[in-house]
Design an enzyme around this catalytic site. Sequence first.
Site, PDB file in Angstrom:
ATOM      1  CB  CYS A   1      -0.832  -0.510   0.980  1.00 54.37           C
ATOM      2  SG  CYS A   1      -2.602   1.077   0.876  1.00 54.37           S
TER       3      CYS A   1
ATOM      4  CG  HIS B   1      -3.946  -3.134   2.928  1.00 54.39           C
ATOM      5  ND1 HIS B   1      -2.776  -3.025   3.734  1.00 54.39           N
ATOM      6  CD2 HIS B   1      -4.129  -2.369   2.803  1.00 54.39           C
ATOM      7  CE1 HIS B   1      -2.699  -1.542   4.145  1.00 54.39           C
ATOM      8  NE2 HIS B   1      -3.427  -1.027   2.796  1.00 54.39           N
TER       9      HIS B   1
ATOM     10  CD  GLU C   1      -1.761  -6.272   5.630  1.00 52.97           C
ATOM     11  OE1 GLU C   1      -1.208  -5.683   3.677  1.00 52.97           O
ATOM     12  OE2 GLU C   1      -1.748  -4.840   5.641  1.00 52.97           O
TER      13      GLU C   1
HETATM   14  N1  GLN Z   1      -1.538   6.576   2.828  1.00 52.03           N
HETATM   15  C1  GLN Z   1      -1.634   6.364   1.735  1.00 52.03           C
HETATM   16  C2  GLN Z   1      -3.352   6.062   0.912  1.00 52.03           C
HETATM   17  O1  GLN Z   1      -3.948   6.762   1.645  1.00 52.03           O
HETATM   18  C3  GLN Z   1      -1.720   3.997   2.179  1.00 52.03           C
HETATM   19  C4  GLN Z   1      -2.536   4.042   2.678  1.00 52.03           C
HETATM   20  C5  GLN Z   1      -2.707   2.368   3.275  1.00 52.03           C
HETATM   21  O2  GLN Z   1      -1.346   2.100   2.965  1.00 52.03           O
HETATM   22  N2  GLN Z   1      -3.022   1.947   3.568  1.00 52.03           N
HETATM   23  O3  GLN Z   1      -3.462   6.093  -0.283  1.00 52.03           O
END
Ligand code: GLN
Length: 540
Positions: free
Chosen positions: A381, A507, A509
């Site tokens: 992410c 994600h 995970e």
């Molecule tokens: N801050 C980034 C976004 O909003 C990544 C978010 C995250 O890593 N969950 O896109």
Amino acid sequence: MTKHIFVTGGVVSSLGKGLTSASIGLLLERRGLNIRMQKLDPYINVDPGTMSPYQHGEVYVLDDGSETDLDLGHYERFTDSPLSRGSNYTTGQIYQSVISKERRGEYLGKTVQVVPHVTDEIKQCVRKLAGPDVDIVITELGGTVGDIEGLPFLEAIRQIPLDVGKENCLFIHLTLVPYLKAARELKTKPTQHSVGQLRQIGIHPDILIVRTERPLGSDNIEKIALFCNTEKEAVIEEIDKEFSIYEVPQGLLDHGLDQLILDKLHLDAQPPQMDDWREMLQRLRNPEHEITIAVVGKYIEHRDAYKSIYESLDHAGIANSSRILIKRIEAQDIEEQDPQLLLSGVDGILVPGGFGRRGIEGKIQAIRYARQCEIPFFGICLGMQCAVIEFARNVLGLPNAHSTEFASDTDHPVICLLEEQKKITYKGGTMRLGAQPCLLSEESHAAECYEADEISERHRHRYEFNPEYKAQLEESGMVVTGSSPDGTLAEIVEISDHPWFVAVQFHPEFKSKPSMPHPLFSGFVAAALQRHQQRLQWQM
Ligand code: GLN
């Protein structure tokens, strides 16, 4: 008729109620029962999505996009019970629903009160999970008995046996028996008080699970049973597991908890099928290798902030017969020191998700180090977004490249908001959330790991890879190897001439289990192991 188990906690918080509930779920599933799991959280936030990881640890995202408590991660890792929005309720959600009903006039002019209106709403949330194919619903109540905010929940679960029959409900209370060094004694009084408080509310726990660092001994068990008005056999010791959380179910099984629950609920079931779980533990206990993975993040000192990442690394370690030593590195420290000092000697580098500017430059430096030194790299992410920024700055030669999350006026917004996100001002539940399909390119590390060409993974972010830079990045070696089916969103990028550099917008995970490690985590750890072994050879 669906039966209900309620798990409450006493004495102190952080007793591992989520783990214990997940373990109970696992044991009952292994006896062939169909279960559902649920957590009730007494805080007023509608969900943990808006809370800081310092306050609450990780926000665990489900397929349906709900942002939930991290205990649901334990439920998914231990059981196959399907989870959805109905698996986690907070006081905020309960009140939101009650107030909406009041505004719609559904209470027909009555005075709306905690009892019965709020408690009825809570009971409905619990009962919603019951159904013809469900044998048992396990409801864990967050917080500690004695908290003011937990009272409506306790009152609601007290009433449920009156609605569905006493014989269909079971109350399990998890407590602590501390060891006082000065007295050289285990102390049962806090447990007695905590059960006393429950009994005042009208809940008589059927089973006590007692967390302790030392064996309780029959004297303490008898004392607890007598003072808490419980049978001796229903006082179950849960000794601290130093080695792994995945040992907890076996410990409870050894104390006969599964059979005790079945007897008390008048249920018959097959003997427990634990062979694969035991085999997994066996592999976890006897690794052939030991490798070091650096996790470069922002909430490093807070263990729960990256809970699912650490668990997924352990699962991938099981798949690769490796013990994973995690080197937690605060991204800001890399900004102040030479990355070499902190990162040399690690076998893989992982940059997890996150929000906010702090530590961004440190993450970017760590990624540069991984790219240039050919260390296996896994970006998740925000970790992927930083990998794109790093590549744009240092390979494409765009020194001001950034994400508009951190530099709204950058000349090169390689990560930015797409049109539909720009209009949103409301914070709760408005990110790209939940399971989304992704198509993989052939001949990518991703396709090799997944052994598939289409996958589904969970998202939680606002910002996206800016497609205007795709051609430029690909020409220089950073290729998009996973995209949304319409081709508009980049979900995975890889560096083609690097041993293993994979960064994903989703994600992974949230979809790893000890018995079924996530393919990307397994691939990353396999690459790290390969590097580790190569280095050993060079040293010889
Ligand atoms: N801050 C980034 C976004 O909003 C990544 C978010 C995250 O890593 N969950 O896109």
